[in-house]
Design a protein around this motif. Structure first.
Motif, short mmCIF file in Angstrom:
data_model
loop_
_atom_site.label_atom_id
_atom_site.label_comp_id
_atom_site.label_asym_id
_atom_site.label_seq_id
_atom_site.Cartn_x
_atom_site.Cartn_y
_atom_site.Cartn_z
N GLY A 76 -4.41 4.14 -2.64
CA GLY A 76 -4.40 2.82 -2.03
C GLY A 76 -4.98 2.76 -0.64
N THR A 78 1.23 2.23 -5.23
CA THR A 78 0.45 1.59 -4.18
C THR A 78 -0.25 0.36 -4.72
N ILE A 105 0.84 -1.21 0.00
CA ILE A 105 0.00 0.00 0.00
C ILE A 105 0.87 1.25 0.00
N THR A 143 -3.56 -1.53 -5.78
CA THR A 143 -4.78 -0.94 -6.33
C THR A 143 -6.05 -1.75 -6.06
#
Length: 225
Positions: free
Chosen positions: A140, A103, A56, A105
């Motif tokens: 994220g 990040t 993340i 998704t």
């Protein structure tokens, strides 16, 4: 009246070619709007994760990410990013890889399924891609996604509940299973009326041409019956 052409698009929020492909599709379809018999089209976006193992909060920039995940050297990455930035500019998009926050998704995809249920998938897709590629926003974390959901016109608390409950994860996985069944190995991938597959960020003219072609085939089939 002839039914609308259905275009199903498999894409990832974090895929630079997907945003370019989305914009070119929109531009191509807009070019057909003034036709005497303009094609009617319904576009639906489907989930595809390019790098599901991405954390993340990735510690590093775009060059770091591609170097680590693609086995490329920084010297190889930079001209590639310059090329993508140039193609994006031609599509009217100002990519900012210097601001981009890598990040995971999957939560963004869950949000897209929630938005689809609310009739705002088109708006949410645009908001997420713009936030990621041009604004350096984080896509994220739930708090950030809730903010973006509200900006796209969704109810803030309903969006938070949808993300925290994880109830749309099954829909994300179903999209991914369908992609696998179709043999999709890269995105963007466009499926037109369930029978034509178009891979990659094609130019706007190509999308206009295929929409006109399929619409013409529909008209001919309708006249024959």
């Amino acid at each position: 009246m002839t039914d609308a052409i259905k275009i199903d698009v498999w894409s990832d929020i974090a895929c630079p070619w997907c945003y370019i492909g989305k914009r070119n599709l929109e531009t191509g379809l807009a070019a057909t709007a003034d036709d005497a018999d303009a094609p009617r089209v319904e576009v639906t976006f489907h989930s595809y994760e390019l790098s599901p193992d991405t954390p993340i909060d990735f510690d590093g920039n775009e060059v770091d990410f591609l170097s680590q995940h693609k086995g490329m050297t920084p010297e190889q990455v930079k001209p590639m990013l310059d090329r993508v930035t140039g193609v994006a500019a031609e599509a009217g998009l100002e990519y900012r890889f210097d601001l981009l926050k890598h990040t995971n998704t999957v939560k963004a995809h869950e949000l897209l399924h929630f938005a689809k249920e609310q009739g705002l998938q088109k708006e949410m897709t645009e908001r997420l891609m713009s936030a990621y590629f041009t604004e350096g926003r984080h896509v994220g974390r739930i708090d950030d996604l809730v903010d973006l959901a509200a900006e796209a016109g969704l109810d803030r608390e309903a969006a938070r509940d949808a993300l925290e409950s994880g109830r749309y994860l099954e829909a994300v996985r179903a999209d991914q299973a369908q992609a696998q069944a179709y043999g999709i190995q890269g995105v963007p991938f466009f499926v037109i009326d369930g029978k034509y597959g178009v891979s990659g960020a094609q130019p706007a003219e190509a999308f206009a041409q295929i929409a006109r072609q399929v619409w013409s085939e529909r008209a001919e089939a309708s006249a024959a019956s």
